[in-house]
Design a protein around this motif. Structure first.
Motif, short mmCIF file in Angstrom:
data_model
loop_
_atom_site.label_atom_id
_atom_site.label_comp_id
_atom_site.label_asym_id
_atom_site.label_seq_id
_atom_site.Cartn_x
_atom_site.Cartn_y
_atom_site.Cartn_z
N ALA A 65 0.83 -1.21 0.00
CA ALA A 65 0.00 0.00 0.00
C ALA A 65 0.86 1.26 0.00
N ILE A 66 1.90 1.26 0.82
CA ILE A 66 2.77 2.44 0.90
C ILE A 66 3.51 2.66 -0.41
N ALA A 67 4.12 1.59 -0.93
CA ALA A 67 4.91 1.72 -2.16
C ALA A 67 4.05 2.12 -3.34
N LEU A 68 2.86 1.54 -3.47
CA LEU A 68 1.99 1.87 -4.59
C LEU A 68 1.43 3.29 -4.47
N ASP A 75 4.18 5.56 -5.52
CA ASP A 75 4.33 5.48 -6.98
C ASP A 75 3.29 6.35 -7.68
N ALA A 76 2.05 6.36 -7.18
CA ALA A 76 0.99 7.14 -7.81
C ALA A 76 1.12 8.63 -7.52
N VAL A 77 1.36 8.97 -6.25
CA VAL A 77 1.41 10.38 -5.85
C VAL A 77 2.59 11.10 -6.48
N LEU A 78 3.74 10.42 -6.56
CA LEU A 78 4.95 11.05 -7.11
C LEU A 78 5.16 10.71 -8.58
N SER A 79 4.08 10.39 -9.27
CA SER A 79 4.14 10.30 -10.73
C SER A 79 4.28 11.71 -11.28
N PRO A 80 4.70 11.88 -12.54
CA PRO A 80 4.85 13.24 -13.07
C PRO A 80 3.63 14.13 -12.89
N PRO A 81 2.40 13.66 -13.19
CA PRO A 81 1.24 14.53 -12.93
C PRO A 81 1.08 14.88 -11.46
N GLY A 82 1.34 13.92 -10.58
CA GLY A 82 1.23 14.17 -9.15
C GLY A 82 2.25 15.19 -8.68
N ILE A 83 3.46 15.10 -9.20
CA ILE A 83 4.51 16.05 -8.82
C ILE A 83 4.15 17.46 -9.28
N ILE A 84 3.62 17.58 -10.48
CA ILE A 84 3.22 18.90 -10.99
C ILE A 84 2.15 19.51 -10.10
N ILE A 85 1.18 18.70 -9.67
CA ILE A 85 0.13 19.19 -8.78
C ILE A 85 0.72 19.65 -7.45
N ILE A 86 1.64 18.86 -6.90
CA ILE A 86 2.29 19.22 -5.63
C ILE A 86 3.00 20.56 -5.76
N LEU A 87 3.74 20.74 -6.84
CA LEU A 87 4.47 21.99 -7.04
C LEU A 87 3.53 23.17 -7.22
N LEU A 88 2.44 22.98 -7.95
CA LEU A 88 1.47 24.06 -8.15
C LEU A 88 0.80 24.45 -6.84
N VAL A 89 0.41 23.46 -6.05
CA VAL A 89 -0.23 23.75 -4.76
C VAL A 89 0.73 24.48 -3.84
N LEU A 90 1.97 24.03 -3.80
CA LEU A 90 2.98 24.69 -2.97
C LEU A 90 3.22 26.12 -3.43
N PHE A 91 3.28 26.32 -4.74
CA PHE A 91 3.51 27.65 -5.28
C PHE A 91 2.36 28.60 -4.93
N VAL A 92 1.14 28.14 -5.13
CA VAL A 92 -0.03 28.98 -4.84
C VAL A 92 -0.13 29.28 -3.36
N PHE A 93 0.18 28.31 -2.52
CA PHE A 93 0.12 28.53 -1.07
C PHE A 93 1.09 29.63 -0.65
#
Length: 246
Positions: free
Chosen positions: A55-58, A61-79
């Motif tokens: 569960a942790i590894a999967l 894998d999903a959260v730090l996929s390229p789309p997930g990373i872009i979302i993380i960066l955008l949320v951090l930037f906006v915050f």
């Protein structure tokens, strides 16, 4: 974060790290004994999968996929930009994390190390595209975001916790990539070299040109303060008139 921590040799040290990284990547790729020994670690880990570990590894894998990373960066930037009203911190943190992360793509192209063969694993959990193994993009981003958050927290009481949590997070992500059998140990080790190398070089560029670029962006100073291009320490000292002789 108008001025980031910078090494005195901010060009030569990253170049040395790049050289070491390339030697590591090609040594494993061109030496079947090394790659075989590393694959045995992946194969051994694939025999001992458990539900919690899966569960942790999967999830990673999903959260730090390229789309997930872009979302993380955008949320951090906006915050940081809108909520904290700190354009300097918003651009600095996200650009440091982005540069560190994308640096892995350069080495993937240069080394072109195939990923471990999933068909030879005891219990493969996700399919592998077979290419771009060195270094691990997931791990590189984890290292890069950890460094970026530490830069943000430095000089405060949160600096030490940020460093500890960031290191722990990067190691967790690295372990998850080996657990899934999608990377060799040298791939995740390379990530711990690539991200700092790229960020070391970038901090030198940021300290020289970062505020100049931000001052060129219209209306940005209405959101939060931005240091002028010419810092006080860079301004020429005023000449005082010499006292007249008596």
């Amino acid at each position: 974060m108008a001025r980031l921590p910078q090494l005195r040799r901010w060009i030569s040290v990253p170049l040395l790290l790049v050289l070491v990284t390339l030697i590591l990547g090609f040594a494993v790729k061109l030496n079947p004994r090394l790659s075989g020994a590393e694959f045995r670690i992946d194969e051994l880990l694939s025999r001992d999968h458990i539900a919690v570990g899966n569960a942790i590894a999967l999830t990673i894998d999903a959260v730090l996929s390229p789309p997930g990373i872009i979302i993380i960066l955008l949320v951090l930037f906006v915050f940081l930009l809108v909520v904290r009203r700190s354009p300097v911190n918003a651009f600095a943190v996200t650009s440091v994390a982005t540069v560190g992360w994308l640096s892995s793509e350069v080495f993937k192209l240069l080394v072109a190390q195939p990923r471990p063969d999933e068909h030879l694993l005891h219990n493969p959990l996700i399919p592998s595209d077979g290419s771009g193994s060195f270094p691990s993009g997931h791990t590189t981003f984890a290292v890069a975001i950890a460094i970026a958050i530490y830069f943000l927290a430095r000089g405060t009481r949160w600096a030490a916790p940020a460093a500890i949590v960031g290191l722990g997070f990067a190691l967790l992500v690295a372990g998850s990539r080996l657990y899934l059998g999608v990377h060799y140990p040298s791939d995740v080790l390379g990530s711990f070299l690539v991200a700092p190398a790229a960020i070391c070089l970038y901090t030198g560029l940021w300290n020289r040109y970062g505020m100049r670029v931000l001052n060129w962006i219209p209306f940005l100073d209405r959101i939060g303060p931005i240091p002028s291009r010419l810092q006080p320490r860079d301004r020429p000292a005023r000449r005082t008139a010499a006292p007249e002789g008596l």
